[in-house]
Write a protein that holds these residues in place. Structure first.
Motif, PDB file in Angstrom:
ATOM      1  N   PHE A 177       0.832  -1.198   0.000  1.00 30.81           N
ATOM      2  CA  PHE A 177       0.000   0.000   0.000  1.00 30.81           C
ATOM      3  C   PHE A 177       0.870   1.253   0.000  1.00 30.81           C
ATOM      4  O   PHE A 177       0.626   2.192  -0.763  1.00 30.81           O
ATOM      5  N   ALA A 178       1.897   1.279   0.826  1.00 31.29           N
ATOM      6  CA  ALA A 178       2.792   2.437   0.907  1.00 31.29           C
ATOM      7  C   ALA A 178       3.497   2.674  -0.426  1.00 31.29           C
ATOM      8  O   ALA A 178       3.609   3.813  -0.887  1.00 31.29           O
ATOM      9  N   LEU A 179       3.972   1.614  -1.065  1.00 34.26           N
ATOM     10  CA  LEU A 179       4.634   1.755  -2.357  1.00 34.26           C
ATOM     11  C   LEU A 179       3.684   2.282  -3.426  1.00 34.26           C
ATOM     12  O   LEU A 179       4.043   3.145  -4.227  1.00 34.26           O
ATOM     13  N   LEU A 180       2.464   1.773  -3.456  1.00 33.13           N
ATOM     14  CA  LEU A 180       1.481   2.241  -4.431  1.00 33.13           C
ATOM     15  C   LEU A 180       1.119   3.709  -4.187  1.00 33.13           C
ATOM     16  O   LEU A 180       0.950   4.482  -5.132  1.00 33.13           O
ATOM     17  N   PHE A 181       1.010   4.080  -2.928  1.00 35.83           N
ATOM     18  CA  PHE A 181       0.683   5.463  -2.581  1.00 35.83           C
ATOM     19  C   PHE A 181       1.793   6.403  -3.046  1.00 35.83           C
ATOM     20  O   PHE A 181       1.532   7.438  -3.661  1.00 35.83           O
ATOM     21  N   ILE A 182       3.029   6.030  -2.793  1.00 38.94           N
ATOM     22  CA  ILE A 182       4.165   6.857  -3.194  1.00 38.94           C
ATOM     23  C   ILE A 182       4.239   6.955  -4.710  1.00 38.94           C
ATOM     24  O   ILE A 182       4.483   8.023  -5.269  1.00 38.94           O
ATOM     25  N   ALA A 183       4.019   5.850  -5.404  1.00 34.25           N
ATOM     26  CA  ALA A 183       4.078   5.840  -6.869  1.00 34.25           C
ATOM     27  C   ALA A 183       2.978   6.699  -7.482  1.00 34.25           C
ATOM     28  O   ALA A 183       3.154   7.286  -8.549  1.00 34.25           O
ATOM     29  N   ALA A 184       1.829   6.799  -6.815  1.00 37.07           N
ATOM     30  CA  ALA A 184       0.699   7.562  -7.345  1.00 37.07           C
ATOM     31  C   ALA A 184       0.869   9.062  -7.164  1.00 37.07           C
ATOM     32  O   ALA A 184       0.239   9.848  -7.862  1.00 37.07           O
ATOM     33  N   CYS A 185       1.722   9.471  -6.246  1.00 33.62           N
ATOM     34  CA  CYS A 185       1.928  10.893  -5.982  1.00 33.62           C
ATOM     35  C   CYS A 185       2.874  11.480  -7.019  1.00 33.62           C
ATOM     36  O   CYS A 185       3.958  10.969  -7.233  1.00 33.62           O
ATOM     37  N   LYS A 186       2.435  12.548  -7.655  1.00 28.41           N
ATOM     38  CA  LYS A 186       3.305  13.249  -8.593  1.00 28.41           C
ATOM     39  C   LYS A 186       4.029  14.343  -7.820  1.00 28.41           C
ATOM     40  O   LYS A 186       3.396  15.085  -7.069  1.00 28.41           O
ATOM     41  N   PRO A 187       5.325  14.466  -8.010  1.00 30.78           N
ATOM     42  CA  PRO A 187       6.044  15.514  -7.307  1.00 30.78           C
ATOM     43  C   PRO A 187       5.670  16.885  -7.838  1.00 30.78           C
ATOM     44  O   PRO A 187       5.284  17.030  -8.998  1.00 30.78           O
ATOM     45  N   SER A 188       5.789  17.876  -6.988  1.00 32.84           N
ATOM     46  CA  SER A 188       5.540  19.253  -7.400  1.00 32.84           C
ATOM     47  C   SER A 188       6.657  19.717  -8.322  1.00 32.84           C
ATOM     48  O   SER A 188       7.769  19.209  -8.280  1.00 32.84           O
ATOM     49  N   ILE A 189       6.330  20.699  -9.114  1.00 32.90           N
ATOM     50  CA  ILE A 189       7.302  21.303 -10.009  1.00 32.90           C
ATOM     51  C   ILE A 189       8.016  22.409  -9.237  1.00 32.90           C
ATOM     52  O   ILE A 189       7.378  23.180  -8.527  1.00 32.90           O
ATOM     53  N   ALA A 190       9.311  22.506  -9.410  1.00 36.05           N
ATOM     54  CA  ALA A 190      10.072  23.607  -8.822  1.00 36.05           C
ATOM     55  C   ALA A 190      10.171  24.729  -9.858  1.00 36.05           C
ATOM     56  O   ALA A 190      10.544  24.470 -11.003  1.00 36.05           O
ATOM     57  N   PRO A 191       9.828  25.955  -9.489  1.00 32.89           N
ATOM     58  CA  PRO A 191       9.913  27.055 -10.455  1.00 32.89           C
ATOM     59  C   PRO A 191      11.299  27.178 -11.083  1.00 32.89           C
ATOM     60  O   PRO A 191      11.420  27.511 -12.261  1.00 32.89           O
ATOM     61  N   GLU A 192      12.338  26.862 -10.312  1.00 37.58           N
ATOM     62  CA  GLU A 192      13.707  26.949 -10.821  1.00 37.58           C
ATOM     63  C   GLU A 192      13.919  26.049 -12.041  1.00 37.58           C
ATOM     64  O   GLU A 192      14.755  26.338 -12.891  1.00 37.58           O
ATOM     65  N   ASP A 193      13.168  24.951 -12.113  1.00 32.58           N
ATOM     66  CA  ASP A 193      13.289  24.034 -13.249  1.00 32.58           C
ATOM     67  C   ASP A 193      12.677  24.614 -14.527  1.00 32.58           C
ATOM     68  O   ASP A 193      12.966  24.132 -15.624  1.00 32.58           O
ATOM     69  N   LEU A 194      11.830  25.620 -14.380  1.00 35.78           N
ATOM     70  CA  LEU A 194      11.139  26.207 -15.532  1.00 35.78           C
ATOM     71  C   LEU A 194      11.847  27.424 -16.108  1.00 35.78           C
ATOM     72  O   LEU A 194      11.728  27.694 -17.304  1.00 35.78           O
ATOM     73  N   TYR A 195      12.556  28.177 -15.265  1.00 38.11           N
ATOM     74  CA  TYR A 195      13.124  29.455 -15.696  1.00 38.11           C
ATOM     75  C   TYR A 195      13.923  29.315 -16.979  1.00 38.11           C
ATOM     76  O   TYR A 195      14.751  28.429 -17.123  1.00 38.11           O
ATOM     77  N   GLY A 196      13.633  30.204 -17.923  1.00 37.39           N
ATOM     78  CA  GLY A 196      14.322  30.222 -19.200  1.00 37.39           C
ATOM     79  C   GLY A 196      13.337  30.141 -20.352  1.00 37.39           C
ATOM     80  O   GLY A 196      12.119  30.156 -20.165  1.00 37.39           O
ATOM     81  N   LYS A 197      13.878  30.064 -21.552  1.00 40.67           N
ATOM     82  CA  LYS A 197      13.069  30.001 -22.773  1.00 40.67           C
ATOM     83  C   LYS A 197      13.050  28.565 -23.277  1.00 40.67           C
ATOM     84  O   LYS A 197      14.076  27.897 -23.338  1.00 40.67           O
ATOM     85  N   TRP A 198      11.849  28.109 -23.655  1.00 38.54           N
ATOM     86  CA  TRP A 198      11.632  26.748 -24.144  1.00 38.54           C
ATOM     87  C   TRP A 198      11.099  26.813 -25.561  1.00 38.54           C
ATOM     88  O   TRP A 198      10.122  27.520 -25.837  1.00 38.54           O
ATOM     89  N   LYS A 199      11.720  26.073 -26.464  1.00 37.33           N
ATOM     90  CA  LYS A 199      11.295  26.027 -27.865  1.00 37.33           C
ATOM     91  C   LYS A 199      10.404  24.812 -28.092  1.00 37.33           C
ATOM     92  O   LYS A 199      10.758  23.696 -27.735  1.00 37.33           O
ATOM     93  N   TYR A 200       9.231  25.048 -28.696  1.00 31.81           N
ATOM     94  CA  TYR A 200       8.319  23.951 -29.008  1.00 31.81           C
ATOM     95  C   TYR A 200       8.939  23.061 -30.087  1.00 31.81           C
ATOM     96  O   TYR A 200       9.388  23.563 -31.115  1.00 31.81           O
ATOM     97  N   ILE A 201       8.926  21.751 -29.854  1.00 31.23           N
ATOM     98  CA  ILE A 201       9.397  20.823 -30.873  1.00 31.23           C
ATOM     99  C   ILE A 201       8.275  19.903 -31.357  1.00 31.23           C
ATOM    100  O   ILE A 201       8.422  19.223 -32.363  1.00 31.23           O
ATOM    101  N   LYS A 202       7.164  19.896 -30.631  1.00 25.78           N
ATOM    102  CA  LYS A 202       5.999  19.111 -31.052  1.00 25.78           C
ATOM    103  C   LYS A 202       4.748  19.776 -30.470  1.00 25.78           C
ATOM    104  O   LYS A 202       4.730  20.178 -29.317  1.00 25.78           O
ATOM    105  N   LEU A 203       3.710  19.869 -31.294  1.00 24.93           N
ATOM    106  CA  LEU A 203       2.450  20.478 -30.887  1.00 24.93           C
ATOM    107  C   LEU A 203       1.319  19.609 -31.409  1.00 24.93           C
ATOM    108  O   LEU A 203       1.237  19.352 -32.610  1.00 24.93           O
ATOM    109  N   GLU A 204       0.469  19.127 -30.498  1.00 30.24           N
ATOM    110  CA  GLU A 204      -0.610  18.216 -30.872  1.00 30.24           C
ATOM    111  C   GLU A 204      -1.954  18.736 -30.373  1.00 30.24           C
ATOM    112  O   GLU A 204      -2.052  19.265 -29.280  1.00 30.24           O
ATOM    113  N   ASN A 205      -2.983  18.543 -31.186  1.00 28.68           N
ATOM    114  CA  ASN A 205      -4.352  18.769 -30.747  1.00 28.68           C
ATOM    115  C   ASN A 205      -4.829  17.442 -30.178  1.00 28.68           C
ATOM    116  O   ASN A 205      -4.939  16.457 -30.906  1.00 28.68           O
ATOM    117  N   THR A 206      -5.115  17.396 -28.887  1.00 33.33           N
ATOM    118  CA  THR A 206      -5.457  16.130 -28.232  1.00 33.33           C
ATOM    119  C   THR A 206      -6.938  15.801 -28.275  1.00 33.33           C
ATOM    120  O   THR A 206      -7.348  14.784 -27.730  1.00 33.33           O
TER     121      THR A 206
END
Length: 132
Positions: free
Chosen positions: A11-40
């Motif tokens: 149960f503990a392993l499944l619970f941990i696996a189901a949790c998505k970690p938060s995003i750190a703003p530091e990981d986002l800073y900068g410019k990102w170029k689109y390489i793929k764009l899809e209409n879902t």
């Protein structure tokens, strides 16, 4: 008793696996170029042709002052502020006339210099971008 312990560990392993970690703003800073764009909204999703994406050269930029700037075809398509909410980037877009609207970008994957995120709704889009 061993069986109970095994169930608790499982149960503990499944619970941990189901949790998505938060995003750190530091990981986002900068410019990102689109390489793929899809209409879902299509099954399977419909991707924009590579040649067209290359011509438009879309980017998304996250600044340390929490500004978000989207560029399409050399023009600012959208701008505003962003904040992190778990695994979502909440974008507070500034519209003409000073009005704003907020909507989320759902981050599916963020590792190294690649991000995969999507929007939901009528104009659902999935973007793959690389950090410049």
């Amino acid at each position: 008793m061993k069986k109970f312990t095994v169930y608790i560990c499982l149960f503990a392993l499944l619970f941990i696996a189901a949790c998505k970690p938060s995003i750190a703003p530091e990981d986002l800073y900068g410019k990102w170029k689109y390489i793929k764009l899809e209409n879902t909204n299509f099954n399977p999703p419909s991707a924009m042709p590579d040649w067209k994406l290359k011509i438009q050269s879309p980017t998304i930029e996250f600044t340390r002052s929490n500004d978000l700037i989207m560029v399409w075809g050399g023009e600012v398509l959208a701008h505003g502020k962003f904040r992190i909410d778990g695994d979502k980037i909440q974008f507070n877009q500034v519209l003409d006339g000073g009005q704003t609207r907020e909507f989320p970008f759902y981050v599916i994957e963020l590792k190294d210099k690649t991000i995969l995120f999507e929007t939901k709704g009528d104009e659902a889009t999935r973007v793959t971008a690389v950090k410049q």
